[in-house]
Scaffold this motif. Structure first.
Motif, mmCIF file in Angstrom:
data_model
loop_
_atom_site.group_PDB
_atom_site.id
_atom_site.type_symbol
_atom_site.label_atom_id
_atom_site.label_comp_id
_atom_site.label_asym_id
_atom_site.label_seq_id
_atom_site.Cartn_x
_atom_site.Cartn_y
_atom_site.Cartn_z
ATOM 1 N N GLU A 179 -27.139 5.576 2.572
ATOM 2 C CA GLU A 179 -26.650 4.526 1.685
ATOM 3 C C GLU A 179 -27.629 3.359 1.630
ATOM 4 O O GLU A 179 -27.880 2.792 0.562
ATOM 5 N N ALA A 180 -28.191 3.001 2.779
ATOM 6 C CA ALA A 180 -29.142 1.886 2.826
ATOM 7 C C ALA A 180 -30.415 2.227 2.060
ATOM 8 O O ALA A 180 -30.952 1.386 1.322
ATOM 9 N N VAL A 181 -30.907 3.437 2.227
ATOM 10 C CA VAL A 181 -32.118 3.864 1.518
ATOM 11 C C VAL A 181 -31.868 3.889 0.010
ATOM 12 O O VAL A 181 -32.682 3.391 -0.782
ATOM 13 N N ASP A 182 -30.748 4.457 -0.407
ATOM 14 C CA ASP A 182 -30.426 4.524 -1.831
ATOM 15 C C ASP A 182 -30.263 3.132 -2.424
ATOM 16 O O ASP A 182 -30.701 2.870 -3.553
ATOM 17 N N ALA A 183 -29.640 2.239 -1.672
ATOM 18 C CA ALA A 183 -29.446 0.871 -2.160
ATOM 19 C C ALA A 183 -30.781 0.171 -2.362
ATOM 20 O O ALA A 183 -30.973 -0.565 -3.338
ATOM 21 N N THR A 184 -31.735 0.402 -1.460
ATOM 22 C CA THR A 184 -33.059 -0.219 -1.586
ATOM 23 C C THR A 184 -33.787 0.324 -2.801
ATOM 24 O O THR A 184 -34.395 -0.435 -3.580
ATOM 25 N N ARG A 185 -33.748 1.622 -2.987
ATOM 26 C CA ARG A 185 -34.422 2.221 -4.140
ATOM 27 C C ARG A 185 -33.820 1.737 -5.449
ATOM 28 O O ARG A 185 -34.535 1.533 -6.436
ATOM 29 N N SER A 186 -32.500 1.547 -5.469
ATOM 30 C CA SER A 186 -31.834 1.078 -6.682
ATOM 31 C C SER A 186 -32.145 -0.379 -6.968
ATOM 32 O O SER A 186 -32.276 -0.788 -8.125
ATOM 33 N N ALA A 187 -32.254 -1.175 -5.908
ATOM 34 C CA ALA A 187 -32.469 -2.612 -6.074
ATOM 35 C C ALA A 187 -33.907 -2.963 -6.398
ATOM 36 O O ALA A 187 -34.172 -4.008 -7.012
ATOM 37 N N HIS A 188 -34.845 -2.119 -5.991
ATOM 38 C CA HIS A 188 -36.264 -2.430 -6.206
ATOM 39 C C HIS A 188 -36.962 -1.215 -6.800
ATOM 40 O O HIS A 188 -37.239 -0.243 -6.107
ATOM 41 N N ASP A 189 -37.239 -1.284 -8.065
ATOM 42 C CA ASP A 189 -37.892 -0.180 -8.757
ATOM 43 C C ASP A 189 -39.269 0.069 -8.150
ATOM 44 O O ASP A 189 -40.074 -0.839 -8.008
ATOM 45 N N GLY A 190 -39.521 1.301 -7.773
ATOM 46 C CA GLY A 190 -40.810 1.641 -7.193
ATOM 47 C C GLY A 190 -40.860 1.526 -5.688
ATOM 48 O O GLY A 190 -41.908 1.778 -5.079
ATOM 49 N N ALA A 191 -39.734 1.165 -5.062
ATOM 50 C CA ALA A 191 -39.717 1.047 -3.600
ATOM 51 C C ALA A 191 -39.995 2.401 -2.970
ATOM 52 O O ALA A 191 -39.429 3.423 -3.367
ATOM 53 N N VAL A 192 -40.887 2.402 -1.980
ATOM 54 C CA VAL A 192 -41.160 3.616 -1.214
ATOM 55 C C VAL A 192 -40.468 3.451 0.126
ATOM 56 O O VAL A 192 -40.954 2.754 1.019
ATOM 57 N N VAL A 193 -39.318 4.073 0.271
ATOM 58 C CA VAL A 193 -38.521 3.936 1.489
ATOM 59 C C VAL A 193 -37.974 5.305 1.870
ATOM 60 O O VAL A 193 -37.462 6.038 1.026
ATOM 61 N N ILE A 194 -38.128 5.655 3.125
ATOM 62 C CA ILE A 194 -37.741 6.949 3.656
ATOM 63 C C ILE A 194 -36.742 6.734 4.780
ATOM 64 O O ILE A 194 -36.858 5.774 5.547
ATOM 65 N N GLY A 195 -35.785 7.621 4.898
ATOM 66 C CA GLY A 195 -34.815 7.529 5.983
ATOM 67 C C GLY A 195 -34.875 8.740 6.890
ATOM 68 O O GLY A 195 -34.890 9.881 6.413
ATOM 69 N N ASP A 196 -34.932 8.511 8.196
ATOM 70 C CA ASP A 196 -34.936 9.581 9.187
ATOM 71 C C ASP A 196 -33.782 9.361 10.165
ATOM 72 O O ASP A 196 -33.676 8.276 10.752
ATOM 73 N N THR A 197 -32.939 10.356 10.324
ATOM 74 C CA THR A 197 -31.864 10.265 11.306
ATOM 75 C C THR A 197 -32.446 10.543 12.686
ATOM 76 O O THR A 197 -32.968 11.632 12.934
ATOM 77 N N VAL A 198 -32.388 9.534 13.565
ATOM 78 C CA VAL A 198 -33.039 9.635 14.873
ATOM 79 C C VAL A 198 -32.118 9.077 15.954
ATOM 80 O O VAL A 198 -31.528 8.016 15.777
ATOM 81 N N ASP A 199 -32.027 9.791 17.058
ATOM 82 C CA ASP A 199 -31.321 9.285 18.238
ATOM 83 C C ASP A 199 -32.346 8.540 19.089
ATOM 84 O O ASP A 199 -33.099 9.140 19.845
ATOM 85 N N LEU A 200 -32.364 7.218 18.968
ATOM 86 C CA LEU A 200 -33.374 6.419 19.661
ATOM 87 C C LEU A 200 -33.078 6.262 21.150
ATOM 88 O O LEU A 200 -33.874 5.665 21.872
ATOM 89 N N LEU A 201 -31.954 6.812 21.615
ATOM 90 C CA LEU A 201 -31.698 6.856 23.054
ATOM 91 C C LEU A 201 -32.458 7.997 23.713
ATOM 92 O O LEU A 201 -32.537 8.061 24.941
ATOM 93 N N ASP A 202 -33.023 8.865 22.913
ATOM 94 C CA ASP A 202 -33.800 10.004 23.389
ATOM 95 C C ASP A 202 -35.283 9.671 23.271
ATOM 96 O O ASP A 202 -35.798 9.555 22.161
ATOM 97 N N PRO A 203 -35.990 9.472 24.385
ATOM 98 C CA PRO A 203 -37.408 9.103 24.308
ATOM 99 C C PRO A 203 -38.238 10.109 23.505
ATOM 100 O O PRO A 203 -39.142 9.707 22.749
#
Length: 263
Positions: free
Chosen positions: A62-86
């Motif tokens: 949702e956050a990635v889609d919102a950024t792309r919709s709000a800013h034409d040409g935005a290059v934004v990628i989303g990765d699902t990551v468990d940052l508790l895992d080194p």
């Protein structure tokens, strides 16, 4: 950016490491929340390619889609990551650098809060949770991105912290202790950047942005009569994050930059 209690430096004194964000690649940990959304958008507006990570896949999308919709040409990628895992944090860092050729920054926005009515009401379980969210994710991401940030000519690690780490209150013992630990870890990273820079000074920087608390539009809608005194709007936080790249590394490295009155 207001860095209260610190001497300011003329921007003309730049050492070239604070060259802005045009063409930069910036990773954002904890990108799915309100602060993450505001930061993704502002970084994209500043010309950066943004790689966001969050443990919640739906919220991140949702956050990635919102950024792309709000800013034409935005290059934004989303990765699902468990940052508790080194290992997962390191795999994310390696993947981002391999795919985009460089990493110029990591913004740490993983948050969480637990409090109590009094000091003696503190539940030790709150510490165990907050240590994971507020400390361990800082450790894992900073270790994973350290080398890539050094390879950049404008590497920045940005931690968002709280004024309570400086002056803890009785009911916020676990939260304040976790924030203080995260700050100490970030200061150690800053010292590493300082040492690795040698006589020329640090090429990369680790900075701490300090807020009392954050507020966003949904919070105001839910509590229309609340004043949120001293709170920092997530949009203002995002602007302050972008400004870290406009300052020389030696000016922000190891410094606490206050976005709320210093206690």
């Amino acid at each position: 950016m207001s860095a209260r209690g610190r001497e300011t430096t003329d921007m003309s004194d730049s050492d070239g490491t604070g060259s802005g964000l045009d063409g930069a690649v910036v990773a954002v940990a904890g990108a799915g929340g309100p602060a993450g959304r505001a930061t993704l958008l502002r970084l994209a507006e500043a010309g950066a390619t943004v790689v966001g990570a969050d443990a919640d896949a739906a919220r991140l999308a949702e956050a990635v889609d919102a950024t792309r919709s709000a800013h034409d040409g935005a290059v934004v990628i989303g990765d699902t990551v468990d940052l508790l895992d080194p290992a997962a944090a390191r795999a994310w860092a390696d993947k981002a650098e391999k795919e985009h050729g460089r990493i110029d920054g990591l913004v740490h926005l993983v948050g969480g809060w637990r409090g109590s009515a009094s000091f003696t009401d503190t539940d030790p379980a709150d510490w165990f949770l907050l240590e994971k969210l507020l400390v361990r994710t800082v450790q894992n991401t900073s270790l994973a991105f350290h080398d890539a940030l050094l390879r950049s000519d404008r590497g920045r690690f940005v931690l968002v912290s709280a004024a309570g780490a400086t002056r803890p209150t009785a009911g916020n013992a676990a939260y304040a202790a976790a924030k203080a630990a995260a700050e100490a870890w970030t200061q150690a990273l800053a010292d590493a950047f300082r040492r690795e820079g040698g006589e020329e000074g640090p090429r990369a920087a680790a900075a701490i942005l300090v807020v009392k608390a954050l507020v966003h539009d949904a919070m105001r809608a839910e509590r229309p009569n609340a004043k949120f005194a001293g709170f920092t709007d997530v949009k203002d936080l995002a602007e302050a994050i972008v400004e870290v790249w406009d300052l020389p590394a030696r000016q922000v490295n190891g410094n606490r930059l206050w976005l709320t009155p210093e206690p």
